[in-house]
Design a protein around this motif. Structure first.
Motif, PDB file in Angstrom:
ATOM      1  N   ILE A   1      -1.637  -3.101  -1.393  1.00  0.00           N
ATOM      2  CA  ILE A   1      -2.392  -1.948  -0.894  1.00  0.00           C
ATOM      3  C   ILE A   1      -3.151  -2.332   0.373  1.00  0.00           C
ATOM      4  CG2 ILE A   1      -4.237  -0.304  -1.415  1.00  0.00           C
ATOM      5  CD1 ILE A   1      -1.730   0.227  -2.998  1.00  0.00           C
ATOM      6  N   GLY A   2      -3.722  -3.534   0.393  1.00  0.00           N
ATOM      7  CA  GLY A   2      -4.453  -3.995   1.576  1.00  0.00           C
ATOM      8  C   GLY A   2      -3.544  -4.112   2.788  1.00  0.00           C
ATOM      9  N   LYS A   3      -2.305  -4.598   2.587  1.00  0.00           N
ATOM     10  CA  LYS A   3      -1.369  -4.716   3.707  1.00  0.00           C
ATOM     11  C   LYS A   3      -0.887  -3.353   4.185  1.00  0.00           C
ATOM     12  CE  LYS A   3       0.571  -7.808   5.355  1.00  0.00           C
ATOM     13  NZ  LYS A   3       0.338  -8.431   6.690  1.00  0.00           N
ATOM     14  N   TRP A   4      -0.691  -2.415   3.251  1.00  0.00           N
ATOM     15  CA  TRP A   4      -0.334  -1.063   3.671  1.00  0.00           C
ATOM     16  C   TRP A   4      -1.425  -0.471   4.547  1.00  0.00           C
ATOM     17  CZ3 TRP A   4       4.096   1.244   3.912  1.00  0.00           C
ATOM     18  CH2 TRP A   4       5.115   0.939   3.019  1.00  0.00           C
TER      19      TRP A   4
ATOM     20  N   HIS B   1      11.537  -5.257   3.704  1.00  0.00           N
ATOM     21  CA  HIS B   1      10.284  -6.032   3.769  1.00  0.00           C
ATOM     22  C   HIS B   1       9.071  -5.105   3.669  1.00  0.00           C
ATOM     23  CE1 HIS B   1      12.825  -9.377   5.077  1.00  0.00           C
ATOM     24  NE2 HIS B   1      13.322  -8.588   6.007  1.00  0.00           N
ATOM     25  N   LEU B   2       9.211  -4.060   2.876  1.00  0.00           N
ATOM     26  CA  LEU B   2       8.128  -3.080   2.758  1.00  0.00           C
ATOM     27  C   LEU B   2       7.509  -3.066   1.362  1.00  0.00           C
ATOM     28  CD1 LEU B   2       9.551  -0.062   4.805  1.00  0.00           C
ATOM     29  CD2 LEU B   2       7.765  -1.660   5.463  1.00  0.00           C
ATOM     30  N   GLN B   3       7.687  -4.134   0.605  1.00  0.00           N
ATOM     31  CA  GLN B   3       6.950  -4.263  -0.658  1.00  0.00           C
ATOM     32  C   GLN B   3       5.645  -4.988  -0.338  1.00  0.00           C
ATOM     33  OE1 GLN B   3       9.159  -5.678  -4.001  1.00  0.00           O
ATOM     34  NE2 GLN B   3       7.344  -6.005  -5.275  1.00  0.00           N
ATOM     35  N   LEU B   4       4.613  -4.186  -0.111  1.00  0.00           N
ATOM     36  CA  LEU B   4       3.354  -4.711   0.403  1.00  0.00           C
ATOM     37  C   LEU B   4       2.223  -4.410  -0.562  1.00  0.00           C
ATOM     38  CD1 LEU B   4       3.702  -3.316   4.050  1.00  0.00           C
ATOM     39  CD2 LEU B   4       4.457  -5.554   3.216  1.00  0.00           C
TER      40      LEU B   4
ATOM     41  N   PHE C   1     -10.403  -6.522  -6.134  1.00  0.00           N
ATOM     42  CA  PHE C   1      -9.344  -7.394  -5.628  1.00  0.00           C
ATOM     43  C   PHE C   1      -8.002  -7.066  -6.277  1.00  0.00           C
ATOM     44  CE2 PHE C   1     -13.221  -9.958  -4.894  1.00  0.00           C
ATOM     45  CZ  PHE C   1     -13.114 -10.088  -3.520  1.00  0.00           C
ATOM     46  N   GLY C   2      -8.033  -6.569  -7.523  1.00  0.00           N
ATOM     47  CA  GLY C   2      -6.798  -6.164  -8.172  1.00  0.00           C
ATOM     48  C   GLY C   2      -6.145  -4.992  -7.477  1.00  0.00           C
ATOM     49  N   ILE C   3      -6.951  -4.004  -7.088  1.00  0.00           N
ATOM     50  CA  ILE C   3      -6.414  -2.848  -6.359  1.00  0.00           C
ATOM     51  C   ILE C   3      -5.915  -3.278  -4.989  1.00  0.00           C
ATOM     52  CG2 ILE C   3      -7.013  -0.633  -5.307  1.00  0.00           C
ATOM     53  CD1 ILE C   3      -9.027  -0.236  -7.581  1.00  0.00           C
ATOM     54  N   ARG C   4      -6.710  -4.093  -4.284  1.00  0.00           N
ATOM     55  CA  ARG C   4      -6.334  -4.525  -2.937  1.00  0.00           C
ATOM     56  C   ARG C   4      -5.019  -5.295  -2.941  1.00  0.00           C
ATOM     57  NH1 ARG C   4      -9.440  -9.448  -0.357  1.00  0.00           N
ATOM     58  NH2 ARG C   4      -7.938 -10.420  -1.786  1.00  0.00           N
ATOM     59  N   ASP C   5      -4.774  -6.089  -3.969  1.00  0.00           N
ATOM     60  CA  ASP C   5      -3.604  -6.961  -3.994  1.00  0.00           C
ATOM     61  C   ASP C   5      -2.421  -6.369  -4.751  1.00  0.00           C
ATOM     62  OD1 ASP C   5      -5.166  -8.765  -2.592  1.00  0.00           O
ATOM     63  OD2 ASP C   5      -5.798  -9.844  -4.402  1.00  0.00           O
ATOM     64  N   PHE C   6      -2.556  -5.172  -5.276  1.00  0.00           N
ATOM     65  CA  PHE C   6      -1.461  -4.539  -6.016  1.00  0.00           C
ATOM     66  C   PHE C   6      -0.334  -4.164  -5.055  1.00  0.00           C
ATOM     67  CE2 PHE C   6       0.673  -0.785  -7.807  1.00  0.00           C
ATOM     68  CZ  PHE C   6       1.080  -1.314  -9.032  1.00  0.00           C
ATOM     69  N   GLU C   7       0.897  -4.553  -5.386  1.00  0.00           N
ATOM     70  CA  GLU C   7       2.014  -4.357  -4.469  1.00  0.00           C
ATOM     71  C   GLU C   7       2.871  -3.158  -4.856  1.00  0.00           C
ATOM     72  OE1 GLU C   7       4.330  -7.892  -4.075  1.00  0.00           O
ATOM     73  OE2 GLU C   7       2.790  -8.942  -2.908  1.00  0.00           O
ATOM     74  N   ILE C   8       3.255  -2.388  -3.847  1.00  0.00           N
ATOM     75  CA  ILE C   8       4.193  -1.290  -3.999  1.00  0.00           C
ATOM     76  C   ILE C   8       5.091  -1.256  -2.762  1.00  0.00           C
ATOM     77  CG2 ILE C   8       2.739   0.177  -5.464  1.00  0.00           C
ATOM     78  CD1 ILE C   8       1.952   1.729  -2.972  1.00  0.00           C
TER      79      ILE C   8
END
Length: 448
Positions: A77-80, A72-75, A59-66
């Motif tokens: 990993i899951g959103k990317w 509005h492109l700071q998403l 969940f940490g990897i999935r929710d990590f934002e870049i």
């Protein structure tokens, strides 16, 4: 086959289609089979990791934002994966849809009406079932009405490929074209019902790279078809800019993928301007992007979307008794086949047509149940319907996986039995002895 009273040929639905279209879709089915297997592996890996002692790292990897916030492109990993990588999948969907309606069998209204109507029926009935089940649950739960409306092409085709080596080709073509139209309906639902706020300036700016992309692909299609590097260097950046501006506008970015796919010419043009039967730029791009979609983009999305902490058996039973989960499971397993079968049956009555002699209604039922395998787009709509990590969001994930698994298992039982039946009569449709390589049944269709 003729009507004895009038002497006129009987109308039929779900016929074989043309032989070139059969060959093309057979090749596409083989590619989607590989994608379905990778999807399954990714989903299982996500579930195992999300329910292991190392679940926190998943969940940490999935929710990590870049990313870059001003656009509005700071998403995460899951959103990317859902907003970015799935755009590749929908770009291919746009290419496939355009090819079907321009150069495939669906350019004929008589052939197009059945899978199109069946797709709409397979969307409407699951949505209705979900709404009925969740009427008392409030508007929050009703936001998920579109989750059980989607059919996953790759998963469904993978199941079909494993169990149906002898089923009539018309069934395989039917499920594939139905699922492609289903995806178009799904992207329209996302665009119109899951867009809460539209930033018009970004949307207008998006038209500029989209029009440039369309102009270049139309005017220089032969150039891009011959020079692969030029397509990557010129067309890919335009596609990425279109995607980024669409995302910034508030409309889901996967819509950009479909629009870009629609702009690519399907037919190759000769000097006099007439259409040529040779492969166009759409087919060239499909060959280049298909491995990226099936081998990477969709499995990665599945990996980050399928992971849900079940909480053991008690957590699982609690999940599937939620009205949201119940509506999804019933929508996929019952709503899909009811909608598809009812629509197809009504068409036969309205047009006074008969089911193609090579098929039985039990075959159509098996494929209609298989259409209840909703995964990729269902999980995407779930992400748009409910807040990440909320109770409804997690329960909906469990329901999508459960409903898809039930549909796949029941369809397998029916289609395996039908597969054995068709294996016994396969000799009647073997390749003829004149060495032309075209099965007799297709030559008979041409002569008749």
């Amino acid at each position: 086959m003729s009507d004895p009273a009038s002497g006129k040929p009987n109308k039929t639905i779900l016929g074989r289609g043309s032989y070139p279209e059969y060959l093309r879709l057979s090749d596409l089915l083989r590619k989607e089979t590989v994608g379905g297997i990778l999807l399954l592996i990714a989903a299982v890996a996500a579930l195992v990791w999300a329910n292991s002692p190392a679940a926190g790292s998943y969940f940490g990897i999935r929710d990590f934002e870049i990313g870059y916030e001003p656009w509005h492109l700071q998403l995460s990993i899951g959103k990317w994966a859902s907003d970015g990588l799935l755009a590749i999948f929908f770009f291919l969907t746009g290419l496939e849809l355009k090819r079907e309606f321009v150069a495939g069998d669906l350019r004929s209204p008589s052939r197009a009406i059945v899978p199109i109507a069946a797709a709409f029926g397979g969307v409407a009935v699951p949505a209705l079932i979900y709404v009925i089940v969740n009427l008392a649950a409030g508007p929050g739960a009703l936001r998920g009405w579109a989750i059980p409306t989607a059919t996953d092409i790759a998963f469904a085709v993978a199941v079909l490929a494993v169990i149906s080596s002898h089923l009539p080709s018309a069934l395989r073509i039917f499920i594939l074209t139905l699922a492609v139209v289903d995806d178009l309906i799904a992207i329209a639902i996302i665009a119109f019902f899951y867009t809460s706020e539209v930033h018009v300036p970004f949307l207008l700016w998006m038209l500029l790279p989209l029009v440039c992309f369309a102009f270049l692909t139309q005017k220089f299609s032969r150039f891009f078809a011959r020079h692969h590097l030029a397509a990557w260097v010129i067309l890919l950046p335009l596609g990425i800019i279109t995607w980024a501006l669409m995302h910034s506008s508030g409309v889901h970015a996967t819509v950009a993928g479909v629009l870009l796919g629609f702009t690519v010419p399907v037919l190759r043009r000769v000097k006099d301007g007439g259409p040529d039967s040779g492969p166009g730029l759409a087919e060239q791009l499909e060959h280049r992007f298909r491995p990226l979609s099936t081998g990477f983009a969709v499995p990665v999305f599945a990996f980050f979307s399928a992971g849900v902490a079940l909480g053991g058996w008690d957590g699982f039973t609690s999940s599937i008794t939620d009205s949201v989960a119940l509506g999804i499971i019933l929508g996929l397993f019952l709503g899909k086949p009811i909608g598809i079968m009812l629509t197809t049956w009504v068409l036969t009555k309205a047009t006074k047509a008969n089911l193609d002699p090579s098929l039985k209604w039990i075959d159509v039922l098996g494929v209609a149940i298989l259409a209840g395998v909703g995964f990729t787009v269902s999980l995407l709509v779930n992400d748009l319907s409910f807040a990440l990590g909320s109770e409804h969001h997690d329960h909906a994930k469990v329901a999508v996986l459960s409903g898809s698994l039930i549909s796949a298992l029941v369809a397998t039982v029916i289609l395996r039995a039908r597969n054995r039946h068709y294996r016994r009569i396969e000799a009647e449709e073997r390749v003829d002895a004149n060495q032309d390589g075209i099965p007799d049944v297709y030559e008979e269709d041409t002569r008749g």
